[in-house]
Design a protein around this motif. Structure first.
Motif, PDB file in Angstrom:
ATOM      1  N   PRO A  41       6.494 -50.741 -18.266  1.00 59.02           N
ATOM      2  CA  PRO A  41       5.604 -50.508 -17.066  1.00 59.02           C
ATOM      3  C   PRO A  41       4.572 -49.587 -17.076  1.00 59.02           C
ATOM      4  O   PRO A  41       3.714 -49.764 -16.478  1.00 59.02           O
ATOM      5  N   TRP A  42       5.108 -48.545 -17.290  1.00 58.64           N
ATOM      6  CA  TRP A  42       4.443 -47.154 -17.108  1.00 58.64           C
ATOM      7  C   TRP A  42       4.403 -46.255 -18.488  1.00 58.64           C
ATOM      8  O   TRP A  42       5.643 -46.327 -19.351  1.00 58.64           O
ATOM      9  N   TRP A  43       3.302 -45.742 -18.771  1.00 52.94           N
ATOM     10  CA  TRP A  43       3.282 -44.883 -19.951  1.00 52.94           C
ATOM     11  C   TRP A  43       2.985 -43.574 -19.672  1.00 52.94           C
ATOM     12  O   TRP A  43       2.023 -43.215 -18.749  1.00 52.94           O
ATOM     13  N   ASP A  44       3.399 -42.550 -20.520  1.00 53.72           N
ATOM     14  CA  ASP A  44       2.891 -41.110 -20.330  1.00 53.72           C
ATOM     15  C   ASP A  44       1.529 -41.213 -20.602  1.00 53.72           C
ATOM     16  O   ASP A  44       1.058 -41.688 -21.861  1.00 53.72           O
ATOM     17  N   ALA A  45       0.617 -40.436 -19.831  1.00 53.54           N
ATOM     18  CA  ALA A  45      -0.712 -40.775 -20.097  1.00 53.54           C
ATOM     19  C   ALA A  45      -1.269 -40.002 -21.466  1.00 53.54           C
ATOM     20  O   ALA A  45      -2.341 -40.322 -21.911  1.00 53.54           O
ATOM     21  N   GLY A  46      -0.311 -39.160 -22.167  1.00 61.37           N
ATOM     22  CA  GLY A  46      -0.730 -38.457 -23.430  1.00 61.37           C
ATOM     23  C   GLY A  46      -1.056 -39.710 -24.629  1.00 61.37           C
ATOM     24  O   GLY A  46      -1.848 -39.266 -25.091  1.00 61.37           O
ATOM     25  N   PHE A  47      -0.391 -40.927 -24.347  1.00 63.06           N
ATOM     26  CA  PHE A  47      -0.966 -41.836 -25.606  1.00 63.06           C
ATOM     27  C   PHE A  47      -2.173 -42.121 -25.117  1.00 63.06           C
ATOM     28  O   PHE A  47      -3.171 -42.451 -25.960  1.00 63.06           O
ATOM     29  N   ALA A  48      -2.748 -42.569 -23.942  1.00 67.80           N
ATOM     30  CA  ALA A  48      -4.013 -42.967 -23.730  1.00 67.80           C
ATOM     31  C   ALA A  48      -5.012 -41.843 -23.930  1.00 67.80           C
ATOM     32  O   ALA A  48      -5.973 -41.872 -24.447  1.00 67.80           O
ATOM     33  N   GLU A  49      -4.668 -40.321 -23.442  1.00 65.95           N
ATOM     34  CA  GLU A  49      -5.321 -39.452 -24.035  1.00 65.95           C
ATOM     35  C   GLU A  49      -5.666 -39.416 -25.517  1.00 65.95           C
ATOM     36  O   GLU A  49      -6.929 -39.037 -25.625  1.00 65.95           O
ATOM     37  N   GLN A  50      -4.818 -39.575 -26.182  1.00 67.10           N
ATOM     38  CA  GLN A  50      -4.925 -39.452 -27.703  1.00 67.10           C
ATOM     39  C   GLN A  50      -6.014 -40.363 -28.049  1.00 67.10           C
ATOM     40  O   GLN A  50      -7.027 -40.234 -28.831  1.00 67.10           O
ATOM     41  N   LEU A  51      -6.073 -41.746 -27.522  1.00 66.95           N
ATOM     42  CA  LEU A  51      -6.800 -42.857 -27.905  1.00 66.95           C
ATOM     43  C   LEU A  51      -8.418 -42.366 -27.323  1.00 66.95           C
ATOM     44  O   LEU A  51      -9.231 -42.574 -28.136  1.00 66.95           O
ATOM     45  N   VAL A  52      -8.487 -42.016 -26.097  1.00 71.59           N
ATOM     46  CA  VAL A  52      -9.479 -41.664 -25.460  1.00 71.59           C
ATOM     47  C   VAL A  52     -10.298 -40.472 -26.386  1.00 71.59           C
ATOM     48  O   VAL A  52     -11.518 -40.204 -26.352  1.00 71.59           O
ATOM     49  N   LEU A  53      -9.522 -39.342 -26.850  1.00 71.92           N
ATOM     50  CA  LEU A  53      -9.872 -38.266 -27.325  1.00 71.92           C
ATOM     51  C   LEU A  53     -10.404 -38.544 -28.563  1.00 71.92           C
ATOM     52  O   LEU A  53     -11.645 -38.181 -29.221  1.00 71.92           O
ATOM     53  N   ALA A  54      -9.794 -39.573 -29.357  1.00 72.02           N
ATOM     54  CA  ALA A  54     -10.258 -40.146 -30.576  1.00 72.02           C
ATOM     55  C   ALA A  54     -11.520 -40.747 -30.320  1.00 72.02           C
ATOM     56  O   ALA A  54     -12.443 -40.546 -31.400  1.00 72.02           O
ATOM     57  N   VAL A  55     -11.819 -41.600 -29.453  1.00 75.06           N
ATOM     58  CA  VAL A  55     -13.111 -42.187 -29.159  1.00 75.06           C
ATOM     59  C   VAL A  55     -14.026 -41.221 -28.971  1.00 75.06           C
ATOM     60  O   VAL A  55     -15.186 -41.052 -29.470  1.00 75.06           O
ATOM     61  N   PHE A  56     -13.834 -40.233 -28.128  1.00 72.57           N
ATOM     62  CA  PHE A  56     -14.668 -39.032 -27.865  1.00 72.57           C
ATOM     63  C   PHE A  56     -15.296 -38.345 -29.113  1.00 72.57           C
ATOM     64  O   PHE A  56     -16.369 -38.008 -29.425  1.00 72.57           O
ATOM     65  N   LYS A  57     -14.390 -37.902 -29.929  1.00 69.01           N
ATOM     66  CA  LYS A  57     -14.570 -37.066 -31.016  1.00 69.01           C
ATOM     67  C   LYS A  57     -15.448 -38.104 -31.912  1.00 69.01           C
ATOM     68  O   LYS A  57     -16.165 -37.325 -32.802  1.00 69.01           O
ATOM     69  N   GLN A  58     -14.974 -39.132 -32.183  1.00 71.54           N
ATOM     70  CA  GLN A  58     -15.717 -40.233 -33.190  1.00 71.54           C
ATOM     71  C   GLN A  58     -17.138 -40.629 -32.810  1.00 71.54           C
ATOM     72  O   GLN A  58     -17.938 -41.025 -33.558  1.00 71.54           O
ATOM     73  N   PHE A  59     -17.086 -41.018 -31.468  1.00 68.50           N
ATOM     74  CA  PHE A  59     -18.232 -41.764 -30.951  1.00 68.50           C
ATOM     75  C   PHE A  59     -19.041 -41.065 -29.893  1.00 68.50           C
ATOM     76  O   PHE A  59     -20.068 -41.559 -29.376  1.00 68.50           O
ATOM     77  N   GLY A  60     -18.532 -40.054 -29.353  1.00 71.72           N
ATOM     78  CA  GLY A  60     -19.345 -39.404 -28.116  1.00 71.72           C
ATOM     79  C   GLY A  60     -18.806 -39.719 -26.766  1.00 71.72           C
ATOM     80  O   GLY A  60     -18.041 -40.845 -26.383  1.00 71.72           O
ATOM     81  N   GLU A  61     -19.333 -39.035 -25.771  1.00 76.68           N
ATOM     82  CA  GLU A  61     -19.050 -39.260 -24.427  1.00 76.68           C
ATOM     83  C   GLU A  61     -19.577 -40.513 -23.803  1.00 76.68           C
ATOM     84  O   GLU A  61     -19.148 -41.501 -22.885  1.00 76.68           O
ATOM     85  N   ARG A  62     -20.808 -41.094 -24.452  1.00 76.25           N
ATOM     86  CA  ARG A  62     -21.316 -42.327 -24.092  1.00 76.25           C
ATOM     87  C   ARG A  62     -20.548 -43.438 -24.120  1.00 76.25           C
ATOM     88  O   ARG A  62     -20.246 -44.331 -23.258  1.00 76.25           O
ATOM     89  N   ALA A  63     -19.686 -43.413 -25.272  1.00 73.17           N
ATOM     90  CA  ALA A  63     -18.760 -44.453 -25.659  1.00 73.17           C
ATOM     91  C   ALA A  63     -17.650 -44.103 -24.909  1.00 73.17           C
ATOM     92  O   ALA A  63     -16.897 -45.617 -24.392  1.00 73.17           O
ATOM     93  N   VAL A  64     -17.074 -43.019 -24.477  1.00 73.08           N
ATOM     94  CA  VAL A  64     -15.894 -43.036 -23.579  1.00 73.08           C
ATOM     95  C   VAL A  64     -16.344 -43.462 -21.988  1.00 73.08           C
ATOM     96  O   VAL A  64     -15.610 -44.089 -21.635  1.00 73.08           O
TER      97      VAL A  64
END
Length: 169
Positions: A48-71
């Protein structure tokens, strides 16, 4: 995974993964992730609830590969497609009682986000008739790329209230 101090609901995680996938980013990102993180993104409803670290890793990967507009696009997608419909009855009630200006929703945003992220506090400070400052307080500092998710969520508020808005940071 480092401890972020906050959690995300399975609904939010599901919406995040869906938004990243719909934007065409997921496959490129999953390739480089460890197995425990991949499972969080392939089966986000398994708890039901996740440590946000999992989501942060996903979002940071999007940020690094595709940039802030993608996030920002991902953040908009999560709210518009997943979280927005869940709180739409509350949104409609707030607009009916307080008017359709964005500040009506920003003033109550903490209650609107409570089912998606915890513990995060939000405060709206009006600085004029049609202006203000939204402050979000996390238990610990967030990484730079995470803030761009909020830009997408704020765009959604402008859309729902049918307002031309500007986000300044």
């Amino acid at each position: 995974m480092d401890e972020t101090g906050y959690e995300l609901s399975a609904n939010y995680m599901n919406g995040l993964v869906k938004s990243v996938k719909d934007a065409g980013f997921l496959e490129a990102i999953l390739v480089g992730l460890p197995a425990d993180q991949r499972s969080a993104f392939t089966r986000p409803a398994m708890q039901p609830w996740w440590d946000a670290g999992f989501a942060e890793q996903l979002v940071l990967a999007v940020f690094k590969q595709f940039g802030e507009r993608a996030v920002e696009q991902v953040g908009y997608g999560v709210v518009a497609e997943t979280m927005g419909p869940l709180v739409m009855p509350q949104i409609k009630a707030l607009i009916a009682s307080g008017g359709s200006a964005p500040q009506t929703l920003f003033a109550r945003i903490e209650g609107l986000i409570a089912g998606a992220v915890r513990p995060v506090t939000a405060k709206w400070n009006a600085t004029g008739d049609k202006a203000g400052e939204l402050t979000l307080q996390y238990p610990k500092p967030i990484r730079r790329g995470i803030a761009f998710l909020w830009r997408g969520a704020i765009r959604y508020v402008f859309e729902v209230t049918q307002t031309q808005g500007k986000i300044e940071t």
